[in-house]
Design an enzyme around this catalytic site. Structure first.
Site, mmCIF file in Angstrom:
data_model
loop_
_atom_site.group_PDB
_atom_site.id
_atom_site.type_symbol
_atom_site.label_atom_id
_atom_site.label_comp_id
_atom_site.label_asym_id
_atom_site.label_seq_id
_atom_site.Cartn_x
_atom_site.Cartn_y
_atom_site.Cartn_z
ATOM 1 N N ASN A 150 17.153 -79.415 -62.112
ATOM 2 C CA ASN A 150 18.352 -79.895 -62.818
ATOM 3 C C ASN A 150 19.590 -79.023 -62.631
ATOM 4 O O ASN A 150 20.698 -79.532 -62.528
ATOM 5 C CB ASN A 150 18.048 -80.142 -64.300
ATOM 6 C CG ASN A 150 17.639 -78.901 -65.032
ATOM 7 O OD1 ASN A 150 16.953 -78.041 -64.485
ATOM 8 N ND2 ASN A 150 18.055 -78.774 -66.264
ATOM 9 N N CYS A 282 18.568 -78.936 -69.801
ATOM 10 C CA CYS A 282 17.537 -78.727 -70.826
ATOM 11 C C CYS A 282 18.172 -78.489 -72.195
ATOM 12 O O CYS A 282 17.522 -78.656 -73.219
ATOM 13 C CB CYS A 282 16.656 -77.553 -70.438
ATOM 14 S SG CYS A 282 17.610 -76.066 -70.085
ATOM 15 N N GLU A 461 14.233 -65.080 -71.242
ATOM 16 C CA GLU A 461 14.966 -64.631 -70.072
ATOM 17 C C GLU A 461 16.322 -64.139 -70.556
ATOM 18 O O GLU A 461 16.615 -64.161 -71.743
ATOM 19 C CB GLU A 461 15.109 -65.790 -69.082
ATOM 20 C CG GLU A 461 13.747 -66.249 -68.589
ATOM 21 C CD GLU A 461 13.802 -67.216 -67.421
ATOM 22 O OE1 GLU A 461 14.816 -67.906 -67.270
ATOM 23 O OE2 GLU A 461 12.824 -67.266 -66.659
HETATM 24 P P1 NAD Z 1 8.489 -79.766 -63.231
HETATM 25 O O1 NAD Z 1 7.653 -79.076 -64.236
HETATM 26 O O2 NAD Z 1 8.042 -81.053 -62.696
HETATM 27 O O3 NAD Z 1 8.747 -78.836 -61.961
HETATM 28 C C1 NAD Z 1 9.308 -77.540 -62.071
HETATM 29 C C2 NAD Z 1 8.860 -76.715 -60.895
HETATM 30 O O4 NAD Z 1 7.441 -76.530 -60.979
HETATM 31 C C3 NAD Z 1 9.128 -77.367 -59.544
HETATM 32 O O5 NAD Z 1 9.494 -76.382 -58.611
HETATM 33 C C4 NAD Z 1 7.775 -77.953 -59.205
HETATM 34 O O6 NAD Z 1 7.568 -78.121 -57.821
HETATM 35 C C5 NAD Z 1 6.841 -76.898 -59.767
HETATM 36 N N1 NAD Z 1 5.481 -77.360 -60.048
HETATM 37 C C6 NAD Z 1 5.063 -78.617 -60.304
HETATM 38 N N2 NAD Z 1 3.719 -78.634 -60.466
HETATM 39 C C7 NAD Z 1 3.292 -77.364 -60.322
HETATM 40 C C8 NAD Z 1 2.014 -76.744 -60.373
HETATM 41 N N3 NAD Z 1 0.908 -77.442 -60.604
HETATM 42 N N4 NAD Z 1 1.945 -75.407 -60.195
HETATM 43 C C9 NAD Z 1 3.056 -74.686 -59.970
HETATM 44 N N5 NAD Z 1 4.283 -75.223 -59.879
HETATM 45 C C10 NAD Z 1 4.404 -76.542 -60.060
HETATM 46 O O7 NAD Z 1 9.937 -79.889 -63.902
HETATM 47 P P2 NAD Z 1 11.205 -80.624 -63.303
HETATM 48 O O8 NAD Z 1 10.989 -82.081 -63.436
HETATM 49 O O9 NAD Z 1 11.538 -80.029 -61.998
HETATM 50 O O10 NAD Z 1 12.346 -80.144 -64.312
HETATM 51 C C11 NAD Z 1 12.649 -80.793 -65.515
HETATM 52 C C12 NAD Z 1 12.027 -80.072 -66.691
HETATM 53 O O11 NAD Z 1 12.464 -78.719 -66.717
HETATM 54 C C13 NAD Z 1 12.457 -80.657 -68.013
HETATM 55 O O12 NAD Z 1 11.330 -80.728 -68.845
HETATM 56 C C14 NAD Z 1 13.451 -79.649 -68.551
HETATM 57 O O13 NAD Z 1 13.582 -79.625 -69.950
HETATM 58 C C15 NAD Z 1 12.865 -78.378 -68.041
HETATM 59 N N6 NAD Z 1 13.857 -77.315 -68.007
HETATM 60 C C16 NAD Z 1 13.765 -76.302 -68.915
HETATM 61 C C17 NAD Z 1 14.708 -75.298 -68.923
HETATM 62 C C18 NAD Z 1 14.625 -74.160 -69.903
HETATM 63 O O14 NAD Z 1 15.340 -73.190 -69.710
HETATM 64 N N7 NAD Z 1 13.803 -74.231 -70.923
HETATM 65 C C19 NAD Z 1 15.751 -75.326 -68.003
HETATM 66 C C20 NAD Z 1 15.820 -76.383 -67.104
HETATM 67 C C21 NAD Z 1 14.868 -77.378 -67.106
#
Ligand code: NAD
Length: 480
Positions: A150, A282, A461
């Site tokens: 995002n 997020c 963080e």
């Molecule tokens: P996601 O969990 O699908 O993917 C995030 C990352 O994890 C990607 O690089 C993905 O390839 C990797 N990933 C996926 N499966 C994995 C596995 N089994 N093992 C290791 N890595 C794996 O999330 P997304 O769809 O990319 O992002 C959206 C989500 O991120 C939303 O839920 C949002 O709220 C959250 N988010 C949180 C914050 C925060 O600071 N809390 C900030 C931004 C986004």
């Protein structure tokens, strides 16, 4: 068409398998480049390079590490236009937003930790005349950093910069949905002369590359930002291996709007906190609770402003809302709008995909959507949608507002609008969230700890907390 490369041991190289994934431009729905479909073999190469580089990087004087980070920050600033365009094409976000927020903040992350490390200190504790205790803070080792789509470069750099500043070397994986700015960053690292192996970027799928990083027996630390379900899976692998773990996860952030707020300021900021980046930050507020006395007025004004938002070509200066990030994500958001209807919600505006014309006709656009009439505890109000969709709900008392705000499994961020100072602080004290904004949104001093409570994550963080995370404290007690 361009083939993105992995950045391993200072080289931009092909994945071992020589296979690639399609990379889509969400604004057109067309493939515009290819992403390495890396696997555990590439992760192993990256780990070996990072391990080798750790010997020198971890003992390099802080001011030298700082100079590298500052050089990278300067190169990001110098390449602002190129990076912003790449981020807009990769992600679908308005170019203007990438130019004014995402990329400058990525440079700021490198700048902040490039200077922060120079002022990072550990403590000594004197036991009068019997002993002195002091704490060494040593870099943990090879850090695994995994980030989402995002805010691609911003969140990627938010992990990498403190890790490198602290003296760790890094194996990092950006989201496969938005890999381009991480690739451009690797080119800038080459230009900055960052020593080989200090930062390694492996592109590819979460289930392959991410999983190989998380389950790698010699990577002792994982910094992850992404969805709560993925975070849960990662924790199940990393926790029994006793890895240091930071999880920044999903949210369902509440906005609490009281009748005594500065109405105009609240309204314009609520537009941003609802729909900036297509609601895919997020920290966006997706549940808006409004004191009943001003509910009807708010509803009328909010709908009018939302209907006036220009949705379309992310590269057009006038565009306020671009494309959502992918076809599956568009489908997910639309399925939640259907769910809202089934749960008794009334769509006040939006609710549909948008079919653009010309080159954008296959892009992933959704009308900014406002829904009312839902119970606070229904699925639409409890589960993360992560798109340009908000619900609005009236409340009568502060207690009721807090009860609804605190009702989800999440606790990332929140916003409170009131001119009553005591009430604002009371709510900040009682709300379940890692971040509380009072009469503002998205303002942040990088020195503050960042992160959520409950299912929004563990660990923090930001600030010196991140340097604490990437270093291991060792207490030394000296008998006098
Ligand atoms: P996601 O969990 O699908 O993917 C995030 C990352 O994890 C990607 O690089 C993905 O390839 C990797 N990933 C996926 N499966 C994995 C596995 N089994 N093992 C290791 N890595 C794996 O999330 P997304 O769809 O990319 O992002 C959206 C989500 O991120 C939303 O839920 C949002 O709220 C959250 N988010 C949180 C914050 C925060 O600071 N809390 C900030 C931004 C986004």
């Amino acid at each position: 068409m361009q083939h993105i490369k992995n950045y391993i041991n200072g080289q931009l190289i092909e994945p071992v398998s020589k296979t690639y994934l399609d990379n889509y431009d969400p604004s057109t729905g067309k493939v515009y480049s290819y992403i390495p479909d890396s696997d555990e073999k590439d992760v192993e190469l990256a780990y070996a390079a990072a391990k080798n580089a750790f010997k020198e990087w971890s003992i390099l004087p802080k001011d030298k590490r700082s100079q590298y980070l500052l050089k990278i920050a300067a190169l990001i600033e110098k390449n602002l236009d190129k990076l912003a365009l790449a981020e807009s094409i990769d992600n679908g976000k308005p170019l203007k937003l990438a130019k004014t927020v995402d990329i400058p903040r990525a440079a700021a992350n490198f700048h902040f930790y490039g200077t922060g490390i120079l002022h990072y200190a550990s403590h000594a504790h004197s036991m009068e005349d019997s002993a002195i205790n002091y704490t060494l803070r040593q870099p943990v080792g090879v850090a695994g950093c995994i980030s989402p789509w995002n805010l691609p470069l911003y969140l990627f750099s938010w992990k990498i910069a403190p890790a490198l500043a602290a003296g760790c070397t890094v194996v990092a994986k950006p989201s496969e949905v938005t890999p381009m700015t991480a690739y451009l960053l690797s080119e800038l690292c080459v230009e900055a002369g960052l020593p080989a192996g200090v930062l390694n970027i492996v592109h590819g799928l979460g289930g392959k590359v991410g999983n190989a990083i998380v389950s790698h027996k010699d990577i002792p630390l994982i910094s992850f930002t992404g969805g709560t379900t993925t975070g849960k899976h990662i924790a199940s692998i990393a926790a029994p291996m006793f890895k240091k773990l930071s999880l920044e996860l999903g949210g369902k952030n509440p906005n609490l709007i009281f009748a005594d707020c500065d109405y105009e300021k609240m309204l314009s900021t609520t537009m941003l906190s609802s729909f900036a980046n297509q609601g895919q930050i997020c920290l966006c507020g997706s549940r808006i609770f409004v004191e009943r006395k001003i509910y009807d007025k708010f509803k009328t004004d909010f709908i009018a402003k939302t209907k006036a938002l220009v949705v379309g070509d992310p590269r057009d200066e006038k565009t306020k809302v671009g494309a959502v990030v992918s076809k599956p994500h568009q489908e997910k958001i639309l399925s939640y709008i259907e769910l809202a209807k089934q749960e008794g919600g009334k769509i006040l505006c939006g609710g549909n995909p948008i079919k653009m014309s010309g080159e954008f006709s296959e892009g992933y656009y959704i009308e900014p959507t406002i829904i009312e009439g839902l119970n606070y505890d229904c699925r639409t109000n409890q589960e993360e949608i992560f798109g340009p969709v908000v619900t609005i709900t009236p409340f009568d008392t502060e207690e009721e507002a807090l009860k609804m705000a605190n009702s989800t499994i999440y606790g990332l961020a929140s916003v409170v609008w009131t001119q009553d100072l005591t009430k604002a602080h009371r709510i900040a004290n009682n709300i379940h969230a890692g971040i509380v904004w009072i009469n503002c949104w998205l303002l942040r001093d990088l020195r503050t700890p960042f992160g959520g409570v409950k299912a929004s994550g563990v660990g923090r963080e930001g600030g010196f907390e991140a340097l604490d995370f990437f270093t291991e404290p060792k207490n030394v007690c000296v008998k006098l």
